[in-house]
Design an enzyme around this catalytic site. Structure first.
Site, PDB file in Angstrom:
ATOM      1  N   ASP A   1      -3.483   8.728  56.632  1.00 41.82           N
ATOM      2  CA  ASP A   1      -2.540   8.236  57.641  1.00 41.82           C
ATOM      3  C   ASP A   1      -2.831   6.763  57.886  1.00 41.82           C
ATOM      4  O   ASP A   1      -3.566   6.411  58.810  1.00 41.82           O
ATOM      5  CB  ASP A   1      -2.666   9.032  58.942  1.00 41.82           C
ATOM      6  CG  ASP A   1      -1.482   8.816  59.866  1.00 41.82           C
ATOM      7  OD1 ASP A   1      -1.067   7.649  60.030  1.00 41.82           O
ATOM      8  OD2 ASP A   1      -0.954   9.805  60.416  1.00 41.82           O
TER       9      ASP A   1
ATOM     10  N   THR B   1       5.002  13.194  57.515  1.00 37.36           N
ATOM     11  CA  THR B   1       5.181  11.829  58.001  1.00 37.36           C
ATOM     12  C   THR B   1       6.592  11.636  58.551  1.00 37.36           C
ATOM     13  O   THR B   1       7.516  12.371  58.204  1.00 37.36           O
ATOM     14  CB  THR B   1       4.981  10.816  56.866  1.00 37.36           C
ATOM     15  OG1 THR B   1       6.091  10.921  55.950  1.00 37.36           O
ATOM     16  CG2 THR B   1       3.693  11.080  56.104  1.00 37.36           C
TER      17      THR B   1
ATOM     18  N   ARG C   1      10.633  14.927  55.995  1.00 38.38           N
ATOM     19  CA  ARG C   1      11.947  14.350  55.743  1.00 38.38           C
ATOM     20  C   ARG C   1      12.177  14.319  54.233  1.00 38.38           C
ATOM     21  O   ARG C   1      11.280  13.982  53.459  1.00 38.38           O
ATOM     22  CB  ARG C   1      12.061  12.938  56.327  1.00 38.38           C
ATOM     23  CG  ARG C   1      12.127  12.903  57.849  1.00 38.38           C
ATOM     24  CD  ARG C   1      13.436  13.497  58.351  1.00 38.38           C
ATOM     25  NE  ARG C   1      13.599  13.433  59.798  1.00 38.38           N
ATOM     26  CZ  ARG C   1      13.336  14.427  60.631  1.00 38.38           C
ATOM     27  NH1 ARG C   1      12.838  15.569  60.150  1.00 38.38           N
ATOM     28  NH2 ARG C   1      13.543  14.300  61.928  1.00 38.38           N
TER      29      ARG C   1
ATOM     30  N   GLU D   1      20.705  15.607  52.568  1.00 39.02           N
ATOM     31  CA  GLU D   1      21.173  16.745  53.381  1.00 39.02           C
ATOM     32  C   GLU D   1      22.427  16.344  54.170  1.00 39.02           C
ATOM     33  O   GLU D   1      22.531  15.223  54.649  1.00 39.02           O
ATOM     34  CB  GLU D   1      20.087  17.157  54.386  1.00 39.02           C
ATOM     35  CG  GLU D   1      18.869  17.803  53.789  1.00 39.02           C
ATOM     36  CD  GLU D   1      17.831  18.127  54.857  1.00 39.02           C
ATOM     37  OE1 GLU D   1      18.192  18.229  56.045  1.00 39.02           O
ATOM     38  OE2 GLU D   1      16.657  18.267  54.508  1.00 39.02           O
TER      39      GLU D   1
ATOM     40  N   HIS E   1      15.815  23.234  55.656  1.00 35.54           N
ATOM     41  CA  HIS E   1      15.335  22.408  56.777  1.00 35.54           C
ATOM     42  C   HIS E   1      15.161  23.248  58.046  1.00 35.54           C
ATOM     43  O   HIS E   1      15.712  22.924  59.095  1.00 35.54           O
ATOM     44  CB  HIS E   1      16.302  21.247  57.035  1.00 35.54           C
ATOM     45  CG  HIS E   1      15.677  20.125  57.816  1.00 35.54           C
ATOM     46  ND1 HIS E   1      16.174  18.840  57.770  1.00 35.54           N
ATOM     47  CD2 HIS E   1      14.621  20.084  58.677  1.00 35.54           C
ATOM     48  CE1 HIS E   1      15.447  18.059  58.566  1.00 35.54           C
ATOM     49  NE2 HIS E   1      14.494  18.806  59.124  1.00 35.54           N
TER      50      HIS E   1
END
Length: 378
Positions: free
Chosen positions: A146, A175, A208, A237, A254
């Site tokens: 990170d 993330t 994502r 999407e 999702h």
């Protein structure tokens, strides 16, 4: 006061009706005419909130019942003097439990122990930290990456992404999506990274879609790279690459964060934020909203091994229940969103009351998030 709420936000109508007139609307697309006389807008990740949607509208507050905010132009809202609140961490537990459900399914299918694997966690926020804690409670080695937190000096043994790629057997992404800047995550998993993964590695994306380059991933899988893939999110999407879906081991629409508890947390967090915004601050106890779980209690005899944990996890949620429906309708316009809109009720592990005759099993289950107690056998 008129409040627009996404029709798929559970408990939103009941809660927000305490503050004003509530109208439930679809999130994609938002019926623009409804915005003409609305004071507040409560959305989910499917709604793009920006100047083109709200310019010239009387909206004074926007709330998103999601942890992520890349669908919201926060800078423009601030410039326009519109209040804003998200729901950080609301679905973190749900995403962690989705990852576990997937890993335990793959471990059973491929005949390996998770204790033999090293898990690389990319993104150590609300989801990543919880995932790390549960994995380490089981004695599973984790590696953390990170860069923003490392640069801030946050507590943690942070490694480079290259180091995770080199040493991790499982690489899981949690993330935000940053399209540019020093911490860009757009196509963080590009073709070079994917090709560099260890043979037989597992790649998971439940954050994502564009964090993983879907075109590059399809290329690598089509060329026969030995790689197991779990995708809950997709580039473009609600459209998705049907050929990629055919190649991945687990594909879902999702919904990793779609537990009833997670949705309820999201709704209550933005409700509390809006009530404070208008000067009528209210608080909601989550357990007053949730229904009784499907399984009241079960009894577990003996220690907790991986097959037993798998059975408990899949008793609450088996990821395959969401993989099969997506494969049936992939490529049909509107079906991706329909699966999300009509999503079957899903609970978190905490809804399962487990009576254990083994004290260590009860203790470990509690660390993992189950509602477990120790009752010695008589």
């Amino acid at each position: 006061m008129k409040i627009l709420v996404d029709e798929n936000m559970p408990y939103a109508r009941d809660l927000f009706s305490r503050l004003g007139e509530v109208t439930a609307v679809p999130g994609r697309p938002i019926p623009v005419a409804q915005l003409a006389d609305a004071d507040a807008l409560m959305v989910r990740s499917v709604t793009k909130v920006n100047e083109s949607l709200l310019a010239g509208k009387p909206i004074k507050f926007v709330g998103t019942a999601t942890a992520g905010t890349d669908h919201v132009d926060e800078a423009w809202l601030k410039q326009a003097g519109i209040g804003f609140s998200a729901a950080p961490g609301c679905n973190a537990i749900a995403v962690v439990e989705y990852v576990f459900s997937s890993l335990l399914m793959l471990a059973e299918r491929d005949g390996f122990s998770l204790h033999e694997r090293t898990v690389g966690i990319v993104g150590v926020g609300n989801v990543g930290r919880r995932l790390q804690a549960r994995l380490e409670a089981l004695g599973i080695k984790t590696l953390l990456c990170d860069p923003p937190r490392a640069d801030r000096g946050d507590e943690g043994d942070f490694r480079s992404l290259d180091e995770l790629v080199q040493h991790a057997d499982i690489l899981t992404f949690h993330t935000p999506l940053f399209k540019d800047g020093p911490y860009k995550t757009l196509h963080l998993a590009d073709e070079k990274l994917i090709r560099s993964l260890k043979p037989g590695a597992i790649l998971i994306n439940a954050c994502r879609g564009a964090v993983v380059d879907n075109t590059a991933l399809l290329t690598c899988l089509s060329e026969g790279q030995k790689l197991s893939v779990v995708l809950d999110v997709w580039e473009g999407e609600p459209e998705l690459n049907v050929e990629l879906l055919k190649k991945v081991d687990i594909g879902t629409p999702h919904i990793a964060g779609y537990t009833l508890e997670g949705k309820a947390r999201g709704t209550t967090q933005v409700f509390e934020a809006y009530s404070k915004f208008i000067g009528h601050e209210q608080h909601v106890a989550l357990d007053t909203l949730l229904p009784a779980p499907e399984f009241g209690r079960i009894t577990l005899h003996g220690p907790l091994d991986q097959p037993t944990l798998k059975r408990l996890v899949h008793l609450v949620y088996d990821v395959r229940r969401d993989d099969a429906p997506l494969r049936k309708v992939a490529g049909i316009p509107g079906e991706f969103d329909k699966l999300r809109k009509n999503y079957l009720e899903r609970r978190e592990w905490s809804s399962l009351y487990v009576i254990c005759d083994d004290a260590s099993a009860a203790s470990l289950l509690c660390k993992l998030g189950f509602n477990a107690v120790h009752h010695p056998a008589r």
